[in-house]
Design an enzyme around this catalytic site. Structure first.
Site, short mmCIF file in Angstrom:
data_model
loop_
_atom_site.label_atom_id
_atom_site.label_comp_id
_atom_site.label_asym_id
_atom_site.label_seq_id
_atom_site.Cartn_x
_atom_site.Cartn_y
_atom_site.Cartn_z
CB VAL A 45 -63.72 29.08 -47.22
CG1 VAL A 45 -64.50 28.23 -47.96
CG2 VAL A 45 -64.97 30.24 -47.27
CB CYS A 46 -58.74 27.59 -46.48
SG CYS A 46 -58.73 28.20 -48.34
CB THR A 47 -59.62 27.38 -41.22
OG1 THR A 47 -58.32 28.36 -41.75
CG2 THR A 47 -59.64 26.84 -40.09
CG LEU A 50 -57.54 22.41 -44.92
CD1 LEU A 50 -56.46 23.56 -44.88
CD2 LEU A 50 -56.77 21.33 -45.61
#
Length: 152
Positions: A45-47, A50
């Protein structure tokens, strides 16, 4: 509890993924700041979040605005992650003292040892003008930041 809209944004001093010192106060009077807390590098999810910021970088890094992404990863992990993902904005390490910036903004999950998904739009005077805080699994909507920046 996350810092409130209308409050002065807490200053911090963190190292970026290249070992440079970054202070929020360095942007005061010069640029608005999108302060983007995320749990950990190398997670799905972070990737995704970003990469979306990377793909719309002109909106978030320009003469008027600076994007600062903060996680509780080490500076060294962030360097590898930033290179792998082609992230050309500061990835700030809130690793040690652990979570000092995340805690100041009220987004540190003490049990998990990482920040939840909190984003703060800070104006040139250093005042929080907009924010969103999501739980760990819930991605944020990039269009919300764009709308918040447009009001400044």
């Amino acid at each position: 509890m996350a810092i409130e809209i209308g409050a002065e944004a807490p200053d911090f001093e963190l190292k970026d993924n290249h070992g440079r010192t970054v202070r929020l106060s360095d942007f005061r009077g010069e640029r608005n700041v999108v302060l983007f807390f995320y749990p950990f590098a190398f997670t799905s999810v972070c990737t995704g979040e970003l990469r979306e910021l990377r793909d719309h970088l002109d909106t978030f890094v320009n003469d008027d605005t600076q994007l600062l992404a903060v996680s509780n990863d080490s500076m060294h992990s962030l360097r590898v992650y930033g290179e792998q993902e082609g992230l050309e904005f500061p990835l700030l390490s809130d690793f040690w003292p652990h979570g000092v910036a995340s805690r100041a903004y009220g987004v540190l999950d003490e049990d998990k040892g990482c920040a939840v998904r909190g984003t703060f739009v800070i104006d040139k005077a250093g005042v929080v003008r907009w924010s969103v805080v999501n739980a760990l699994p819930d991605a944020r909507d990039l269009d919300d930041y764009v709308k918040a920046l447009a009001t400044l």
